[in-house]
Motif scaffolding. Structure first.
Motif, mmCIF file in Angstrom:
data_model
loop_
_atom_site.group_PDB
_atom_site.id
_atom_site.type_symbol
_atom_site.label_atom_id
_atom_site.label_comp_id
_atom_site.label_asym_id
_atom_site.label_seq_id
_atom_site.Cartn_x
_atom_site.Cartn_y
_atom_site.Cartn_z
ATOM 1 N N ILE A 125 80.076 55.437 -17.240
ATOM 2 C CA ILE A 125 78.721 55.431 -16.721
ATOM 3 C C ILE A 125 77.801 54.942 -17.838
ATOM 4 O O ILE A 125 78.199 54.898 -19.015
ATOM 5 C CB ILE A 125 78.286 56.827 -16.253
ATOM 6 N N ILE A 126 76.600 54.594 -17.517
ATOM 7 C CA ILE A 126 75.644 54.086 -18.491
ATOM 8 C C ILE A 126 74.767 55.254 -18.952
ATOM 9 O O ILE A 126 74.286 56.049 -18.146
ATOM 10 C CB ILE A 126 74.776 52.974 -17.881
ATOM 11 N N GLU A 127 74.599 55.342 -20.305
ATOM 12 C CA GLU A 127 73.748 56.417 -20.818
ATOM 13 C C GLU A 127 72.288 56.147 -20.469
ATOM 14 O O GLU A 127 71.847 55.005 -20.341
ATOM 15 C CB GLU A 127 73.914 56.558 -22.337
ATOM 16 N N GLN A 128 71.579 57.263 -20.316
ATOM 17 C CA GLN A 128 70.155 57.223 -20.009
ATOM 18 C C GLN A 128 69.853 56.284 -18.826
ATOM 19 O O GLN A 128 68.891 55.508 -18.855
ATOM 20 C CB GLN A 128 69.359 56.773 -21.273
ATOM 21 N N ASP A 129 70.707 56.383 -17.798
ATOM 22 C CA ASP A 129 70.509 55.543 -16.611
ATOM 23 C C ASP A 129 69.192 55.923 -15.927
ATOM 24 O O ASP A 129 68.741 57.069 -16.014
ATOM 25 C CB ASP A 129 71.696 55.720 -15.649
ATOM 26 N N ILE A 130 68.622 54.968 -15.245
ATOM 27 C CA ILE A 130 67.322 55.208 -14.622
ATOM 28 C C ILE A 130 67.520 55.776 -13.233
ATOM 29 O O ILE A 130 68.570 55.589 -12.603
ATOM 30 C CB ILE A 130 66.510 53.900 -14.583
ATOM 31 N N PRO B 104 71.117 61.420 -6.981
ATOM 32 C CA PRO B 104 72.420 61.106 -7.587
ATOM 33 C C PRO B 104 72.843 59.667 -7.305
ATOM 34 O O PRO B 104 72.361 59.037 -6.388
ATOM 35 C CB PRO B 104 73.357 62.117 -6.937
ATOM 36 N N LYS B 105 73.779 59.220 -8.108
ATOM 37 C CA LYS B 105 74.335 57.872 -7.944
ATOM 38 C C LYS B 105 75.839 57.986 -7.809
ATOM 39 O O LYS B 105 76.475 58.806 -8.472
ATOM 40 C CB LYS B 105 73.990 57.026 -9.160
ATOM 41 N N ASP B 106 76.359 57.129 -6.938
ATOM 42 C CA ASP B 106 77.808 57.099 -6.777
ATOM 43 C C ASP B 106 78.430 56.452 -8.004
ATOM 44 O O ASP B 106 77.979 55.404 -8.474
ATOM 45 C CB ASP B 106 78.196 56.323 -5.529
ATOM 46 N N VAL B 107 79.491 57.115 -8.482
ATOM 47 C CA VAL B 107 80.147 56.605 -9.680
ATOM 48 C C VAL B 107 81.497 55.996 -9.331
ATOM 49 O O VAL B 107 81.783 54.839 -9.658
ATOM 50 C CB VAL B 107 80.325 57.726 -10.705
ATOM 51 N N VAL C 245 82.775 60.531 -6.480
ATOM 52 C CA VAL C 245 82.189 61.207 -7.641
ATOM 53 C C VAL C 245 80.788 60.659 -7.847
ATOM 54 O O VAL C 245 80.575 59.433 -7.854
ATOM 55 C CB VAL C 245 83.039 60.990 -8.904
ATOM 56 N N ARG C 246 79.850 61.570 -8.046
ATOM 57 C CA ARG C 246 78.454 61.190 -8.226
ATOM 58 C C ARG C 246 77.915 61.793 -9.540
ATOM 59 O O ARG C 246 78.340 62.857 -9.966
ATOM 60 C CB ARG C 246 77.612 61.673 -7.037
ATOM 61 N N VAL C 247 76.929 61.104 -10.125
ATOM 62 C CA VAL C 247 76.222 61.586 -11.310
ATOM 63 C C VAL C 247 74.821 61.951 -10.888
ATOM 64 O O VAL C 247 74.195 61.238 -10.099
ATOM 65 C CB VAL C 247 76.216 60.527 -12.434
ATOM 66 N N HIS C 248 74.291 63.077 -11.472
ATOM 67 C CA HIS C 248 73.057 63.638 -10.956
ATOM 68 C C HIS C 248 71.859 63.502 -11.916
ATOM 69 O O HIS C 248 70.733 63.699 -11.462
ATOM 70 C CB HIS C 248 73.264 65.117 -10.622
ATOM 71 N N TYR C 249 72.056 63.196 -13.185
ATOM 72 C CA TYR C 249 70.913 63.015 -14.073
ATOM 73 C C TYR C 249 71.379 62.207 -15.296
ATOM 74 O O TYR C 249 72.585 62.098 -15.566
ATOM 75 C CB TYR C 249 70.285 64.351 -14.506
ATOM 76 N N PRO C 250 70.396 61.664 -16.065
ATOM 77 C CA PRO C 250 70.773 60.832 -17.223
ATOM 78 C C PRO C 250 71.467 61.669 -18.300
ATOM 79 O O PRO C 250 71.265 62.881 -18.417
ATOM 80 C CB PRO C 250 69.438 60.290 -17.721
ATOM 81 N N VAL C 251 72.253 61.001 -19.135
ATOM 82 C CA VAL C 251 72.980 61.649 -20.209
ATOM 83 C C VAL C 251 72.861 60.798 -21.471
ATOM 84 O O VAL C 251 72.777 59.562 -21.385
ATOM 85 C CB VAL C 251 74.471 61.872 -19.828
#
Length: 923
Positions: free
Chosen positions: A151-156, A160-163, A202-208
């Motif tokens: 995944i991309i760090e500090q994504d905008i 959530p986004k599908d990964v 799989v989904r991501v819910h906030y920037p990392v």
């Protein structure tokens, strides 16, 4: 297909896709540990891309790309347990560029067989895929998919986004649901990822932030909805966080440097250090260094950060501290790179590139003649170098004009000025002006320039003063032989007035002449011998004798001149045998003759001294001879055996000029022990046994004295009396009445007492009386004494007469041994515990002496029969009552005329008084 058996396929995962092209961001493949050449890794899906004009390249030279997107191994390659990654880059016909990351992981459980080449799962067949039995295709147990993704760090947003979609082959036989757990799900950072239970998305819910969490590993599980049992093995899923350039580089380490001024170009000044939190070995952390200011003097390495000098014109005196601004920018200095700036301080260190400079072109000073140790001039200088350092501290040197040593120049440590002193008096008559040349230098050598030390002239004017006479020369040397006759003229030593250059009116005197050897003419300055000049005198040092002459002019000014007499030796001394003419010769042993060495000395110098000649004069007795004659010694040896004693031996000794004479030696011949005569040794020393014998005799004598004193002080002194309560008689040597006899203690006695005569305080006659105790015992009882009719002075310490002292009082009478039936009482002292009474019976001195002598003989007798006389005697009744009281009241009475107390003394006393009265009548 049986449950639990998974299909094996190579799944290409599409993380993100551009609108124009369907190339995924990354793919992962499992390969053998050792991959052989020609092995097909995978194929890049290029569906929807413009194939015409497209080109593909691999960042790893071990792998090659075919035009259809197939990844093929070029040579034997090993994949370790950590895996292997590389990039595949491409460009479509429209010029759009893309990049895909390929992750390889080893398959330790796979079995390799030679089978026809198959197209991987989810990868469409392509005519460019090689086929043939020589190509190896892996076969393994079926697993569910997908493999790791990123995944991309500090994504905008939005989130959530599908990964990625995970799926298991068990969905063919079961109705399943998916769950995930681990890092980023149930462990911090929690709830970052989630999975759709039905679809496996799989989904991501906030920037990392990649700098905080560069990678996540969590576990995916699949369960049967009906039974709740797992239908496939758990799968560990790795999610990599792709770095973005979100951190600017920062400085660390010191930014303060120093370098010598006028250093050569390229001299290292210091290194600027920086760091970047982004992913290493990427453009995000590739930093470029740039100097924004100070570039005219310094340069900096674009990638090393090392600052170096750019020119050799760095001058500390112009600018001590140089501040340069340094920029650090990532992306290798690209404009879109992030950057930071800081100021580096460079201090120039001093070198001695500036000599001291004088403030004036010339200096002048004035000093009076005959002055010394005076400061005449202060010379200030300036120096641009750093103060209080060797480059600044001045050092002055007189380069010209100080040939006579009249001047000294020092440096003031505070002001750095030159201090010119006159240390040796100047003479106005010899020069009115002294021209000096003074150079100013530094403690450190001059460097960095072709210049030299600077110098200036200094003119010193000498002031004139009226001076005393001056001798010419000031120090005269005269050679003279010792023993020169008195009155001999040696020379003339005169002085001149410095102003008039004349010696008129000058008188001369001797100021220092310890031996009074030279006389000086008062008006002429003539030097004549006044006493014998002796080279061997202790006043002469190294053959030289110094005299000081004083010259005084008419104005009483004076001047001194020194004369040194260099005395030449003459042969005025003869050799003398040392240390004396008395020698000791030890007898020889085993038939050998004894010998002794004689030595001589001569006070003269060579050639009037050694070597000496020793010989025996003519007519000697022949008992001696000389041998081994050396430079200053000879050996005297016996020729015949001689008896022990002292012998006289004449010896003739002469110097090198044959001047000398006969000297008579006294030689003692004796037996020696340790080089000394035995008799001599014994006469001057006492052995240890002698010391012990003397000590023993002294101790014996001391013991005899102690025994004699003990015997004399204890013999017959104590005579104990039977039935007298421990009483004893002590001998007294008192022979005369003491001072107490003259006291006013008087007793008035009745006429019936014993008649006495008193003359000059001494008793001529007295009756001796004693008292018996109430029980009639032989020991006396205390009570007042009965004294004669006349007044008597009592004395307890009658000097120089014999008396007997007892602890009690004893009364004796006898009809035989003491004669006449008379009753006598010894002079005694009663010593009781608390009260002491004294009974004194007086008689004439003659009678008392005879009585005491008999008494002493009696008590010294060892016969036991004598005690038969010491018995109590019965007396007649003498009355009752006694107003006298105790014996202690006998010293003084209030009423001396009252004799009533005699009526109360008792019957025993009256009987005793009658006996005494009868005795007086008989006398």
């Amino acid at each position: 297909m049986a449950p639990g058996v998974f299909c094996v396929s190579l799944l290409t995962v599409i993380i993100a896709q551009s609108v124009e092209c369907c190339v995924p961001h990354s793919i992962q493949a499992q390969v053998p540990v050792e991959v052989r050449p020609g092995y097909v890794i995978s194929q890049v899906p290029v569906t929807g891309c413009h194939i015409q004009g497209q080109w593909l390249t691999s960042s790893d030279p071990h792998f090659a790309m075919r035009s259809d997107g197939t990844i093929v191994t070029v040579d034997v390659t090993t994949v370790t347990a950590e895996g292997r990654s590389f990039w595949v880059r491409g460009r479509d016909g429209g010029g759009r560029r893309w990049r895909m990351e390929v992750h390889l992981s080893p398959d330790l459980e796979q079995e390799h067989i030679q089978v026809p080449m198959r197209v991987p799962f989810n990868v469409p067949a392509h005519k460019g895929v090689p086929k043939g039995p020589s190509e190896v295709l892996r076969r393994s147990k079926r697993r569910w998919s997908p493999l790791p993704f990123s995944i991309i760090e500090q994504d905008i947003p939005p989130f959530p986004k599908d990964v990625e979609l995970v799926g298991s082959d068990s969905t063919v036989n079961f109705t399943v649901y998916y769950i995930i757990s681990g890092s980023g799900v149930t462990m911090p950072p929690e709830k970052l990822f989630s999975v759709d239970r039905d679809t496996g998305m799989v989904r991501v819910h906030y920037p990392v932030d990649r700098e905080q969490y560069p990678k996540f590993v969590f576990t995916a599980q699949v369960f049967d909805r009906r039974s709740g049992k797992e239908t496939d093995r758990p799968l560990d899923i790795t999610v990599l966080v792709e770095d973005i350039n979100d951190n600017a580089p920062t400085f660390f380490g010191p930014l303060t440097f120093s370098v010598l001024e006028q250093c050569k170009p390229g001299t290292e000044v210091g290194e600027v250090k920086s760091t970047d939190k982004d992913e290493a070995d990427t453009p995000h952390t590739k930093i470029r260094y740039t100097l924004l200011t100070g570039g005219q003097f310094f340069t900096i390495g674009s990638h090393s950060g090392l600052i170096t000098a750019k020119t050799s014109t760095l001058d500390r005196e112009t600018q001590v501290v140089n501040a340069v601004t340094v920029e650090i920018r990532d992306m290798d200095g690209a404009k879109n790179g992030l950057f930071n700036t800081a100021t580096a301080t460079i201090t120039l260190l001093d070198i001695n590139d500036n000599p001291p400079t004088f403030r004036e072109t010339t200096y002048k000073a004035t000093v009076k003649e005959n002055q010394a140790d005076v400061l005449v001039l202060r010379i200030p200088v300036d120096d641009k170098d750093e103060e209080k350092t060797p480059n600044w501290n001045a050092r002055f040197v007189i380069t010209q004009g100080n040939e006579n040593g009249n001047f000294r120049i020092d440096t003031d440590p505070e002001t750095n000025e030159g201090l010119l002193y006159v240390i040796k008096p100047l003479d106005y008559e010899k020069g009115k002006t002294v021209k000096l040349m003074i150079s100013a230098q530094n403690e450190a050598p001059l460097v960095g320039m072709a210049g030299t030390w600077l110098s200036i002239p200094v003119d010193v004017s000498v002031g004139d003063e009226d001076e005393g006479p001056e001798f010419t020369p000031p120090n005269m040397v005269i050679r003279i032989k010792e023993n020169t006759p008195n009155g001999t003229l040696l020379s003339t030593y005169t002085a001149l007035d410095p102003e008039t250059k004349s010696s008129k009116g000058i008188k001369y005197y001797t100021k220092f002449d310890p031996g009074s050897w030279i006389a000086v003419g008062e008006t002429t300055g003539e030097l004549r011998v006044a006493n014998t000049i002796d080279l061997e005198s202790p006043l002469v040092t190294n053959g030289a004798y110094t005299i000081t002459i004083k010259a005084v002019d008419e104005s009483k000014k004076s001047g001194n001149g020194n004369i040194t007499l260099l005395i030449e030796d003459v042969n005025d001394n003869v050799p003398m045998i040392v240390p004396g003419t008395y020698l000791t010769l030890c007898e020889g042993e085993d038939g050998q003759m004894g010998s002794v060495t004689i030595e001589a000395e001569d006070a003269d110098l060579s050639p009037y001294a050694r070597p000496f000649n020793f010989m025996l004069p003519e007519g000697h007795d022949g008992k001696w001879r000389l041998r081994d004659i050396q430079n200053g010694s000879a050996v005297l040896e016996q020729v015949v055996e001689m008896a022990r004693g002292v012998y006289t031996v004449p010896v003739h000794v002469t110097d090198l000029q044959n001047k000398g004479g006969v000297q008579v030696l006294s030689v003692r011949v004796c037996q020696c022990l340790g080089g000394e005569c035995v008799a001599k040794r014994s006469s001057v020393s006492v052995g240890i046994w002698g010391v012990l014998a003397m000590l023993l005799a002294f101790l014996l004598l001391l013991l005899l004295c102690l025994l004699f004193v003990f015997y004399c002080t204890t013999k017959g002194e104590k005579i104990y009396m039977e039935d007298c309560s421990g009483g004893m008689l002590l001998k007294s040597n008192t022979e005369a009445p003491g001072d107490e006899v003259k006291s006013a203690a008087l007793l008035i006695v009745p006429s019936t007492g014993v008649a006495v005569d008193t003359v000059d305080g001494s008793v001529k006659g007295a009756g001796l009386v004693g008292l018996l105790d109430q029980n009639g015992a032989g020991c006396p009882a205390p009570g007042p004494p009965l004294i004669g009719q006349k007044t008597i002075n009592l004395n307890r310490e009658s000097s120089r007469r014999d008396f007997l002292t007892a602890q009690g009082q004893s009364s004796f009478y006898s009809t035989g041994q003491y004669g006449g039936g008379n009753f006598y009482t010894d002079t005694t002292f009663l010593k009781q515990s608390q009260a002491s009474s004294t009974l004194s019976a007086l008689h004439t001195w003659k009678t008392n002496g005879l009585y005491l002598g008999k008494k002493l003989v009696y008590f010294a007798d060892e016969s036991e029969e004598r005690f038969a006389d010491d018995l109590a005697r019965a007396y007649g009744y003498e009355g009752e009552g006694s107003p006298a009281g105790s014996v202690g009241c006998c010293s003084d009475f209030g009423d001396q005329d009252n004799l009533d107390f005699l009526d109360s003394l008792g019957s025993k006393f009256k009987t005793l008084a009658n006996i005494c009265m009868d005795k007086e009548e008989e006398i």
